[in-house]
Motif scaffolding. Structure first.
Motif, short mmCIF file in Angstrom:
data_model
loop_
_atom_site.label_atom_id
_atom_site.label_comp_id
_atom_site.label_asym_id
_atom_site.label_seq_id
_atom_site.Cartn_x
_atom_site.Cartn_y
_atom_site.Cartn_z
N MET A 1 0.83 -1.20 0.00
CA MET A 1 0.00 0.00 0.00
C MET A 1 0.88 1.25 0.00
N MET A 2 1.96 1.22 0.80
CA MET A 2 2.84 2.39 0.84
C MET A 2 3.41 2.68 -0.54
N LEU A 3 3.88 1.61 -1.19
CA LEU A 3 4.49 1.79 -2.51
C LEU A 3 3.45 2.35 -3.49
N ARG A 4 2.20 1.84 -3.32
CA ARG A 4 1.13 2.31 -4.20
C ARG A 4 0.91 3.82 -3.99
N LEU A 5 0.94 4.23 -2.73
CA LEU A 5 0.74 5.65 -2.44
C LEU A 5 1.89 6.48 -2.99
N ILE A 6 3.12 5.95 -2.86
CA ILE A 6 4.29 6.69 -3.38
C ILE A 6 4.17 6.84 -4.89
N LEU A 7 3.81 5.73 -5.54
CA LEU A 7 3.67 5.79 -7.00
C LEU A 7 2.57 6.77 -7.39
N GLY A 8 1.48 6.75 -6.61
CA GLY A 8 0.37 7.66 -6.88
C GLY A 8 0.82 9.11 -6.75
N SER A 9 1.59 9.37 -5.70
CA SER A 9 2.09 10.73 -5.48
C SER A 9 2.98 11.17 -6.62
N LEU A 10 3.84 10.23 -7.10
CA LEU A 10 4.73 10.55 -8.22
C LEU A 10 3.92 10.81 -9.48
N ARG A 11 2.89 9.97 -9.68
CA ARG A 11 2.07 10.12 -10.88
C ARG A 11 1.34 11.46 -10.87
N ALA A 12 0.94 11.89 -9.66
CA ALA A 12 0.21 13.15 -9.56
C ALA A 12 1.09 14.32 -9.96
N ARG A 13 2.42 14.13 -9.87
CA ARG A 13 3.34 15.21 -10.27
C ARG A 13 4.07 14.78 -11.53
N ALA A 14 3.31 14.22 -12.46
CA ALA A 14 3.91 13.54 -13.61
C ALA A 14 4.91 14.41 -14.38
N LEU A 15 4.61 15.68 -14.52
CA LEU A 15 5.47 16.51 -15.38
C LEU A 15 6.86 16.69 -14.76
N THR A 16 6.91 17.19 -13.53
CA THR A 16 8.22 17.41 -12.92
C THR A 16 8.94 16.10 -12.69
N VAL A 17 8.18 15.09 -12.24
CA VAL A 17 8.80 13.78 -12.01
C VAL A 17 9.31 13.22 -13.33
N GLY A 18 8.49 13.36 -14.39
CA GLY A 18 8.89 12.84 -15.70
C GLY A 18 10.18 13.48 -16.18
N LEU A 19 10.27 14.80 -16.04
CA LEU A 19 11.48 15.49 -16.50
C LEU A 19 12.69 15.05 -15.69
N THR A 20 12.48 14.90 -14.38
CA THR A 20 13.58 14.46 -13.53
C THR A 20 14.04 13.07 -13.94
N VAL A 21 13.07 12.18 -14.14
CA VAL A 21 13.42 10.82 -14.54
C VAL A 21 14.12 10.83 -15.90
N LEU A 22 13.66 11.69 -16.79
CA LEU A 22 14.28 11.77 -18.11
C LEU A 22 15.74 12.21 -18.00
N ALA A 23 15.97 13.22 -17.15
CA ALA A 23 17.35 13.69 -16.96
C ALA A 23 18.22 12.55 -16.42
N ILE A 24 17.68 11.82 -15.45
CA ILE A 24 18.45 10.70 -14.90
C ILE A 24 18.68 9.65 -15.99
N ALA A 25 17.62 9.37 -16.76
CA ALA A 25 17.73 8.33 -17.79
C ALA A 25 18.81 8.68 -18.81
#
Ligand SMILES: Nc1ncnc2c1ncn2[C@@H]1O[C@H](COP(=O)(O)OP(=O)(O)OP(=O)(O)O)[C@@H](O)[C@H]1O
Ligand SMILES: [Mg+2]
Lengths: 416, 235
Positions: A1-25
């Motif tokens: 459940m915790m992981l689900r909530l974390i993923l949900g929180s990340l998904r809710a900030r998809a744009l900033t998280v996506g850009l960050t992940v892209l930079a890391i990638a």
């Protein structure tokens, strides 16, 4: 459940998280890519020559001799006289010897004069011999055997005529004495793929009308006259030597290196390669350093992103706290969040790299002669990915600790 | 173990708390009690320290002096981790607004406190069935459980927050102005639903508001100014 909530929180900030992940990638792809190129280059260099005990040439640097004789990189400054060659060949320790004569070219490819023994003696990738994909070996004076890349790039098949140019990157052709493609070699992944091989006498033959770099004026000597001439070369570029007994390699090497009539150099290919690595190693380290810095930059970007998200997420933290989460849970949430982003970035980066390699591999091979293997990531690469994720966890500690302190100071209500 | 029915749900004695900072707000509460099953309305001006008092009772902040007992347990005598655990086990919390994690599903939001309270989870039994039952009882449309909480209207979100406070029947419900973001009709409906559920679980309620009109529905109404003295000290 915790992981689900974390993923949900990340998904809710998809744009900033996506850009960050892209930079890391992207940074991970670069980091792994540099490592892969390095290993690929080393492996393909090391695979280029085997079974040859000594390479003999005019005295210069051992790396230089290795580069021009085997890798066709750079040029020989001096030649080896035919007399010296014959004297070396007559040494009792010498099992076999193959002369090499370089200096001419065909289009972007180098032309190498040698004896048919080359096809027997030249070995690559742990003792593999050259194979003909098509046609036959050097039989006639004007026969040429071409490497796989030459055939593919220029679209040659057996029977096609080839005109050799004088020197490298020159506009004067030996047009009066065209060669004929007698055979095409199978792909080897070595510089042989990019070489046009002709007989040693043929090199002599096309230079009959040439004197000290210039074409003699007047009508060219007819081919049937040339065929009657003595085409023994006066000098060659280098020679590959196999020794009777491995124990005798150093003795023969010393004898050649102290040869009184001409300054010569004999090298062990493996030792010269080691020397080459030492030189290249500095550049490699610098490259790896730079790509590691890029990863660190991406992680700092992630850190900044988490920091700036804390403000708008204090409310969320207060909810967690009110529900009974201790401040260390808040800290853990942020660290796991960072680890998830980094793992995602690492996975995407790896996929980008492998996908890119699958597409660019033939091109890298064609332009650099480096065939990069596409297996599963090896232990070292996995270790590097793990290090990136670990570094992300470490980097997230700073904002996480701040969230920890904020959540202690805020109480139940957040004053913004 | 103190007798659960005799010990008050909440008891503060001689409590002093000061917010850190240059103009630290201080709150001094000589004595305050909420009996078991009692429904108390706490009235006070904005900035008078209502939320601070609730934070003390919830153990999110710790009194500098005096004793705060929740269900007979002295918060001051417990470590930080144990206080967090006690809050999760014993207290259902409802805020004024923005109660929910908007990205999480309704069910995950409601079950969130159970994650930190193993005993309360045991009491809740089948959490999924509990969630469905509570949602139905609170007049939420059927099948809301899997939808993200952020999709709902403010009034619906407040009812989801009530479900979260009530799951596993904690002995004490603490609500910080839960109705102030609702219009009058929604307020009445909200309180009716809340009280129905409280009757079912027997929990005590300590609710903060600055709206005195709500007083009629409570067992007791307390003016904050009557039980605490507040001030600001220069640090
Ligand atoms: N996290 C905090 N850190 C420092 N001081 C705080 C903090 N929270 C509240 N205070 C101080 O305590 C005082 C009382 O705040 P509190 O939130 O308890 O009032 P309230 O009665 O709940 O007001 P409202 O009706 O606006 O919610 C505030 O004026 C503020 O100065
Ligand atoms: Mg308040």
């Amino acid at each position: 459940m915790m992981l689900r909530l974390i993923l949900g929180s990340l998904r809710a900030r998809a744009l900033t998280v996506g850009l960050t992940v892209l930079a890391i990638a992207l940074s991970v792809a670069l980091f792994l890519g540099v490592e892969k190129m390095r290993n690929g280059a080393r492996a393909s260099f090391a695979d280029t020559i085997s079974g040859t005990d000594l390479i003999v040439g005019a005295r210069s640097g051992s790396v230089q001799l290795l580069l021009y004789s085997v890798f066709r990189i750079g040029n020989a400054t001096n030649n080896l006289t035919w007399e010296s060659y014959q004297e070396i060949a007559a040494r009792p320790d010498v099992d076999w010897i193959v002369p090499i004569s370089l200096g001419d070219s065909h289009r972007q490819f180098r032309v190498m004069g040698t004896t048919p023994a080359f096809f027997e003696r030249y070995k690559y990738r742990g003792g593999r011999a050259l194979e003909l994909a098509e046609g036959h070996g050097l039989e006639d004076l004007y026969d040429a055997v071409i490497g796989a890349d030459v055939a593919r790039t220029l679209g040659y098949v057996t029977g096609d005529p080839i005109v050799v140019s004088h020197g490298i990157a020159s506009f004067t052709d030996h047009a009066d004495q065209p060669f004929r493609v007698a055979g095409v070699l199978a792909k080897t992944g070595t510089p042989v793929d990019r070489t046009v091989i002709v007989g040693l006498e043929a090199i002599e033959a096309i230079h009959v009308d040439w004197q000290s770099g210039g074409q003699r004026p007047g009508a060219p000597t007819p081919q049937d006259v040339i065929r009657q001439m003595d085409l023994e070369p006066k000098a060659i570029t280098a020679a590959l030597v196999g020794v009777e007994s491995r124990l005798r390699i150093f003795g023969l090497q010393r004898w050649i290196n102290t040869y009184p009539d001409e300054p010569l150099l004999a090298i062990l290919p493996g030792v010269a390669l080691q020397e080459l690595w030492q030189i290249v190693g500095i550049a490699e380290t610098a490259l790896i350093g730079v790509s590691a810095m890029v990863v660190i930059t991406a992680l700092i970007g992630m850190m900044a992103m988490i920091f700036s998200s804390l403000g708008e997420r204090r409310r969320e933290m207060a909810i967690w706290r009110a529900m009974g989460a201790s401040p260390s849970v808040i800290l853990g949430l942020l660290v796991v969040e960072a680890v998830v982003m980094a793992a995602l970035g690492a996975a995407i980066g790896g996929a980008l790299l492998y996908g890119g390699l699958a597409i660019a591999r033939p091109w890298i091979d064609a332009s650099y002669g480096i065939w990069l293997p596409l297996g599963w990531p090896d232990a070292r690469e996995l270790w590097m990915l793990g290090a990136v994720i670990g570094a992300a966890a470490l980097a997230s500690l700073l904002p996480a600790l701040r969230a920890y302190r904020l959540s202690l100071a805020d109480g139940m209500t957040v004053r913004i | 173990m103190p007798d659960r029915d005799q010990t008050p749900a909440v008891r503060l004695t001689d409590v002093l708390f000061r917010w850190p900072g240059p103009a630290g707000f201080t709150l001094d509460c000589p004595a305050f009690e909420v009996a078991r099953g009692e429904r108390v309305l706490l009235l006070g001006e904005s900035g008078s320290g209502k939320s601070t008092l609730l934070s003390l009772i919830c153990g999110i902040i710790v009194a500098d002096r005096g004793r705060v007992l929740v269900g007979g347990e002295d918060l001051g005598k417990r470590g930080a981790a144990a206080r967090d655990r006690l809050r999760a086990e014993q207290i259902g919390v409802i805020f004024q607004q923005f109660n929910l994690l908007p990205y999480a599903s309704v069910a995950d939001n409601i079950c969130l406190p159970l994650r930190f309270a193993p005993e309360r989870r045991k009491r809740a039994g089948d959490a999924g069935a509990q969630v469905t039952a509570l949602c139905a009882a609170l007049g939420l449309p059927p099948g809301v459980e899997t939808a993200p909480a952020g999709r709902f209207s403010v009034g619906q979100q407040q009812r989801i927050a009530v479900a979260r406070a009530l799951i596993g029947s904690p002995p004490l419900i603490v609500a910080d102005e839960p109705t102030s973001s609702l219009d009058a009709a929604a307020q009445d409906g909200f309180l009716t639903l809340l009280f129905d559920q409280l009757r079912a679980t027997g929990s005590s309620l300590l609710m903060v508001s600055h709206d005195a009109r709500l007083a009629a529905q409570f067992d007791r109404t307390v003016q904050l100014a009557d039980i605490v003295t507040t001030g600001r000290t220069a640090a």
